[in-house]
Design an enzyme around this catalytic site. Structure first.
Site, PDB file in Angstrom:
ATOM      1  N   GLU A 285       6.136  24.205 -12.202  1.00  0.00           N
ATOM      2  CA  GLU A 285       6.536  24.788 -10.919  1.00  0.00           C
ATOM      3  C   GLU A 285       5.559  25.922 -10.668  1.00  0.00           C
ATOM      4  O   GLU A 285       5.656  26.989 -11.272  1.00  0.00           O
ATOM      5  CB  GLU A 285       7.990  25.274 -10.993  1.00  0.00           C
ATOM      6  CG  GLU A 285       8.601  25.543  -9.638  1.00  0.00           C
ATOM      7  CD  GLU A 285       8.484  27.001  -9.233  1.00  0.00           C
ATOM      8  OE1 GLU A 285       7.555  27.303  -8.449  1.00  0.00           O
ATOM      9  OE2 GLU A 285       9.283  27.810  -9.699  1.00  0.00           O
ATOM     10  N   CYS A 319       8.379  32.599  -5.448  1.00  0.00           N
ATOM     11  CA  CYS A 319       7.417  31.523  -5.219  1.00  0.00           C
ATOM     12  C   CYS A 319       7.715  30.746  -3.946  1.00  0.00           C
ATOM     13  O   CYS A 319       6.838  30.041  -3.433  1.00  0.00           O
ATOM     14  CB  CYS A 319       7.384  30.577  -6.419  1.00  0.00           C
ATOM     15  SG  CYS A 319       8.999  29.941  -6.881  1.00  0.00           S
TER      16      CYS A 319
END
Length: 514
Positions: A285, A319
């Protein structure tokens, strides 16, 4: 003039007092917490690093040292991997119900200690206490979710083309998993990965970010209290200088079957190179550059509320936070005006331990410099600072929530992830133009857009090259939904029923001569 000077001095004095109070609160939290651990957790034991090496954990708000923790190196990494490997046969052989029950006990302990865990996050990460509390609930939700999913890992019986054969499809744990977690969500990113891995019968070695190891060690303490067997869950903190060597061991050791990493795209590529020689399964990720598109048909008040929620959570250090605001020309000026008013009204910079604070510090000096560099670059190319634009007087790592207008696609803030409280606004004319700008990035984690045109909603949702889409919504994360990106934003998915797939192997069994 004298009155202005006195006013300035009073403001400075108040800021220093608040700053000192923040540092004292952080120190008191760590000093008074029964969950603070300074050693590594390997094979069910709390152990020192080689030579009793230590590294400091600092309060990002003040820069003061909170505590020193074990500085693990390659030796401890290998020991943790061996411990996980030794525990693997018995954990893999446990019934799904047994694993489910232990994870549920871990969840119950996290909830029981939620306040203390939240204060630890604020102390080592700096995010406002209410956000830290929300993170703990979010972290716990993954343990709860995967405790339930543990009993739902089903195989298949497939009709065979031959009458004397039967085809069985089994799903089995992949083995030892290396987990490398980031500092911005030090608890939730750990449980989202470890919860899934443990649920299906894998054992794990966790390497937390060097800035925030206390949360991971506290979760290890609670896992131990929950009765998760020795060696099943291991945590090895390490300093910034030791991290590359530890990461290499976790990605190259032949006993490790899979790695799971959350962090920058650049670091993810290094870890993938390490993992390729032994052909490990990798869940990544990585970075994002989330577009936040506001079309002329949008509900402006809803869009502004969503923009604030997405952009300024954790001071922009997520993020999936909006990184590029693309606003259609018909409502551009109105959006900017409403956005500025909302920022000035609703955002308050200060100590994370102050209930009124919405914006804590950035994680370190490098993070502040990155924001400053992006603003400087944008202004030099013609952007305008509408509000904010500089460090906040509260402290060196605090930055004013900032909005830029007249931003163009050639500016750094439109090309690279910021990870700070900076909202650059770009004006566009057509839907096609917005899609082109949004998809121009080589990453694609999250994307957002606001529209009340249902045909447009279908078109844009399908065309955005991202793994997660928010339609008229700025907060997306939930344990029930898959989390992950496309392009260079990563590999695989976390959370949801799909999250366990990263830690399973599929085995085909053919019964013949029946």
């Amino acid at each position: 003039m004298l009155r202005q000077l006195r006013s300035g001095m009073q403001a400075l004095t108040a800021g220093l007092r608040a700053h000192c109070a923040s540092a004292s609160a952080a120190a008191a939290t760590v000093g008074g917490s029964g969950l603070v651990r300074s050693q590594a957790y390997i094979g069910g034991r709390w152990v020192d690093a080689s030579g009793s090496a230590l590294f400091p954990v600092q309060d990002p708000a003040s820069g003061r040292q909170l505590v020193e923790v074990a500085d693990c190196g390659p030796r401890e990494a290998k020991e943790a991997v061996r411990a996980a490997d030794c525990s693997l046969p018995s954990w893999r052989a446990a019934t799904s119900k047994e694993r489910s029950n232990l994870l549920r006990k871990w969840y119950d302990l996290i909830i029981k200690n939620k306040d203390e865990l939240a204060r630890l996050i604020t102390a080592e990460n700096g995010k406002p206490l209410q956000e830290a509390f929300s993170e703990i609930l979010y972290a716990a939700s993954f343990v709860e979710w995967f405790s339930e999913e543990a009993r739902r890992v089903y195989g298949d019986v497939v009709p065979a083309s031959s009458p004397n054969r039967r085809i069985l499809i089994l799903k089995q744990p992949i083995g030892v998993v290396s987990i490398i977690t980031p500092w911005n969500f030090p608890s939730a990113m750990l449980t989202r990965k470890a919860g899934a891995a443990l649920a299906v019968g894998c054992t794990v070695v966790v390497k937390p970010a060097e800035d925030t190891p206390l949360s991971a060690l506290a979760l290890a303490e609670l896992a131990d209290q929950a009765g998760i067997p020795a060696g099943v869950f291991n945590v090895i903190p390490s300093s910034r200088s030791n991290t590359p060597a530890v990461g290499e061991v976790l990605c190259t050791d032949p006993l490790v079957a899979a790695i799971s990493f959350t962090g920058s795209t650049a670091t993810g590529k290094i870890l993938l190179r390490h993992a390729c020689d032994t052909v490990k399964k990798a869940s990544m990720e990585l970075g994002g550059l989330a577009p936040f598109i506001v079309f002329d048909s949008a509900d402006l008040d809803l869009a502004v509320a969503g923009a604030l929620a997405s952009k300024f959570r954790n001071s922009g250090q997520t993020c999936v936070c909006a990184n590029r605001f693309l606003v259609q020309e018909g409502i551009h000026d109105a959006f900017v005006e409403k956005m500025v008013k909302a920022m000035q009204r609703d955002l308050r910079v200060g100590s994370g331990f102050d209930d009124q604070t919405t914006q804590g510090p950035l994680i370190n000096e490098r993070a502040v410099q990155k924001v400053e560099n992006q603003i400087s670059d944008a202004v030099s190319r013609g952007a305008c600072i509408v509000t904010g634009g500089k460090r906040h007087s509260f402290g060196a790592t605090f930055f004013e929530p900032t909005l830029l207008s007249n931003v163009t696609t050639d500016m750094l803030c439109a090309q690279e992830e910021t990870f700070g409280p900076l909202a650059p606004v770009l004006k566009f004319q057509t839907e096609e133009e917005a899609i082109t700008i949004a998809n121009a990035a080589n990453v694609g984690l999250a994307g957002y857009f606001y529209s009340r045109d249902y045909a447009q909603i279908w078109r844009v949702a399908e065309q955005l090259e991202v793994g997660i889409v928010g339609v008229n919504e700025g907060l997306l994360s939930t344990p029930e939904a898959p989390f992950g990106g496309v392009k260079q934003s990563g590999l695989g998915r976390e959370g949801s029923k799909y999250g366990v797939d990263e830690y399973l192997e599929i085995k085909y069994v053919c019964f013949g001569s029946l």
